[in-house]
Design an enzyme around this catalytic site. Structure first.
Site, PDB file in Angstrom:
ATOM      1  N   ASP A 195       9.362  -4.982  -9.493  1.00 31.71           N
ATOM      2  CA  ASP A 195       9.879  -6.081  -8.935  1.00 31.71           C
ATOM      3  C   ASP A 195       8.727  -6.946  -8.542  1.00 31.71           C
ATOM      4  OD1 ASP A 195      11.775  -4.042  -9.041  1.00 31.71           O
ATOM      5  OD2 ASP A 195      12.943  -4.815  -7.330  1.00 31.71           O
ATOM      6  N   LEU A 196       7.634  -6.414  -7.847  1.00 34.09           N
ATOM      7  CA  LEU A 196       6.741  -7.415  -7.346  1.00 34.09           C
ATOM      8  C   LEU A 196       6.051  -8.282  -8.571  1.00 34.09           C
ATOM      9  CD1 LEU A 196       5.314  -5.421  -4.550  1.00 34.09           C
ATOM     10  CD2 LEU A 196       6.988  -7.153  -4.344  1.00 34.09           C
ATOM     11  N   ARG A 256       3.337   4.107 -17.232  1.00 29.73           N
ATOM     12  CA  ARG A 256       3.587   2.748 -16.445  1.00 29.73           C
ATOM     13  C   ARG A 256       2.473   1.656 -16.551  1.00 29.73           C
ATOM     14  NH1 ARG A 256       6.271   2.409 -12.508  1.00 29.73           N
ATOM     15  NH2 ARG A 256       5.228   0.564 -11.619  1.00 29.73           N
ATOM     16  N   ASN A 301      -8.319   3.857 -13.309  1.00 33.03           N
ATOM     17  CA  ASN A 301      -7.452   2.852 -13.065  1.00 33.03           C
ATOM     18  C   ASN A 301      -7.908   1.599 -12.816  1.00 33.03           C
ATOM     19  OD1 ASN A 301      -5.409   4.735 -12.271  1.00 33.03           O
ATOM     20  ND2 ASN A 301      -6.073   4.961 -10.158  1.00 33.03           N
ATOM     21  N   ILE A 327       2.864   5.715   0.760  1.00 31.27           N
ATOM     22  CA  ILE A 327       3.101   5.015  -0.400  1.00 31.27           C
ATOM     23  C   ILE A 327       4.095   5.472  -1.444  1.00 31.27           C
ATOM     24  CG2 ILE A 327       1.744   4.266  -2.376  1.00 31.27           C
ATOM     25  CD1 ILE A 327       0.547   3.557   0.495  1.00 31.27           C
ATOM     26  N   ARG A 341       8.722   3.506  -8.005  1.00 32.65           N
ATOM     27  CA  ARG A 341       7.594   2.439  -8.527  1.00 32.65           C
ATOM     28  C   ARG A 341       7.896   1.383  -9.042  1.00 32.65           C
ATOM     29  NH1 ARG A 341       1.932   5.538  -9.886  1.00 32.65           N
ATOM     30  NH2 ARG A 341       3.036   6.407 -11.659  1.00 32.65           N
ATOM     31  N   PRO A 342       9.109   0.530  -8.565  1.00 27.59           N
ATOM     32  CA  PRO A 342       9.449  -0.633  -9.332  1.00 27.59           C
ATOM     33  C   PRO A 342       8.580  -1.597  -9.710  1.00 27.59           C
ATOM     34  CG  PRO A 342      10.311  -0.906  -6.899  1.00 27.59           C
ATOM     35  CD  PRO A 342       9.459   0.506  -7.205  1.00 27.59           C
TER      36      PRO A 342
END
Length: 429
Positions: free
Chosen positions: A133-134, A101, A23, A337, A130-131
């Site tokens: 958009d942010l 992703r 990550n 989450i 888990r969009p």
């Protein structure tokens, strides 16, 4: 397709070297697109997700070279050089992005450097929507024009990005990383408010600063970035994987073993170590990492709730649930989450676990023993929770669909076998 066979009931004892964090490595690789010069990343894990992002970077025009001391096994401590003197394409296609992703992390660097980017909406494992958009709202605040067309995000900033205050309505690691990278080449100052505080954010900021970026506050909820005209190449070692470290800590505890986790860091696991202590797990900091074993006999049922860092990580929720299946008493595990992150519960139940799901919480009543059975992985962290349960179960556990494991754990069966586990990878029938 491979499968893993485990004959449980053996305490794990020995040393396990913690690999570089997946990550952390993925955004570090994406950041190499911000400069025409070479970025050299060491301690890179050998994982499927790393290979997939490498393929995408190549498609975009980057030149990649693996070199350096890869270790006696040919995997550990890989060194990757990434050079993108010119961007050949600003399109990240569906056939690559749909598999992972994290590919969306190329959006910020491409937009900042080229003024245009076209990235397929991401795929990945099935643990919720888990969009992004942010991410997109953050880019809009920096002056980008965003359109969604045919499953693609089409972003452009023909006059360049402009610094601004970006307030995230909720904490997002990916959005913080993506917007932070883009802001490095924006005109003027940017402040990210309610930013993610994970160690991987700090690691990315360290690389960017070594490339010439001006960043303050990484690791806090406010990150300030002063835009610069260009970035240079740099060298950087990927931070150790705190999720892998937490996973093996729980492997030591569930098998009543004694493991020395080489390279693991206390500061990366504050809530995890506090929770393990309550559950009866002793963790000792050494000059080489962390030593983990049970403090005194059987584990104690302990409640936990996932939260953004420095809280208990969602990526260790499934592993902790597996640990609690053999504890004395009951434990309530609450997931805040992701909405779909209890897919491992039916499979753990096949091993004899007593788990009842109530909405976003799961009540785990500990059993004195689990019994081996055939099980199936559903996502990355769920799959490793089944490995942990299989290590503690009596008899044989067969884990299918293990390609999920290969996305996030480097040489898992080799590391466990070296510490006494009866575990082997086999070709599925």
């Amino acid at each position: 397709m491979d499968k893993i066979r485990i004959r449980g009931g053996r305490p794990l004892k020995g040393d396990i070297a913690i690999s570089g964090a997946k990550n952390a490595a993925l955004p570090l690789m994406a950041a190499a697109l911000l400069t025409p010069e070479t970025v050299r990343l060491s301690n890179l894990p050998h994982l499927v997700d790393i290979s997939m992002l490498a393929n995408l970077l190549t498609r975009l025009g980057a030149e990649l070279h693996l070199n350096g001391d890869c270790g006696p096994d040919g995997h550990s401590g890989r060194v990757l050089e990434i050079a993108a003197p010119r961007i050949a394409s600003t399109v990240a296609p569906y056939d690559l992005v749909r598999k992972m992703r994290a590919s969306v992390l190329v959006l910020g660097p491409l937009l900042a450097r080229e003024g245009v980017a076209e990235v397929s909406l991401p795929g990945g494992c099935a643990i919720g929507t888990r969009p992004i958009d942010l991410h997109l709202e953050g880019f809009k605040r920096l002056g980008a024009e965003i359109a969604l067309d045919g499953g693609y995000v089409k972003a452009k900033a023909p006059k360049g990005l402009v610094g601004a205050e970006v307030v995230f309505p909720k904490v997002s690691v990916g959005a913080t990383e993506n917007v932070m990278m883009a802001a490095c080449l924006a005109k003027g100052d940017t402040e990210l408010v309610n930013a993610a505080r994970e160690p991987e954010i700090i690691d990315l900021a360290k690389l960017l600063v070594s490339m010439g970026a001006k960043i303050e506050g990484a690791g806090t909820e406010r990150i300030r970035i002063a835009g610069v005209a260009g970035l240079t190449g740099a060298e950087h070692a990927v931070v150790p994987d705190r999720i892998e470290a937490g996973t093996y800590a729980m492997a030591a505890a569930i098998t009543d073993g004694d493991l020395h986790l080489l390279g693991a860091k206390v500061e990366h696991l504050p809530a995890v170590l506090e929770t393990l202590d309550k559950a009866g797990v002793a963790v000792e900091e050494t000059n080489r990492g962390l030593r983990v074993r049970r403090a005194n006999g059987r584990l104690t049922g302990t409640d936990v709730m996932t939260e953004a860092f420095p809280g208990f990580p969602t990526d260790l929720q499934a592993q902790f649930m597996a640990l609690m299946t053999t504890a004395e008493g009951a434990a309530m595990v609450t997931e805040t989450i992701f909405e779909n992150r209890f897919m491992h519960v039916p499979e753990l139940s096949r091993l004899g676990a007593d788990i009842v799901v109530h909405g976003a919480s799961a009540l785990v009543r500990g059993r004195s023993e689990l019994l081996g059975a055939p099980v199936m992985a559903t996502d990355l962290r769920a799959s490793v929770s089944l490995v942990l349960a299989g290590l503690a179960a009596q008899g044989e556990t067969e884990l299918n669909r293990i390609y999920h494991l290969d996305r996030g754990y480097e040489r898992l069966e080799e590391k466990l076998a070296a510490c006494g586990a009866d575990i082997q990878r086999e070709q599925a029938d």
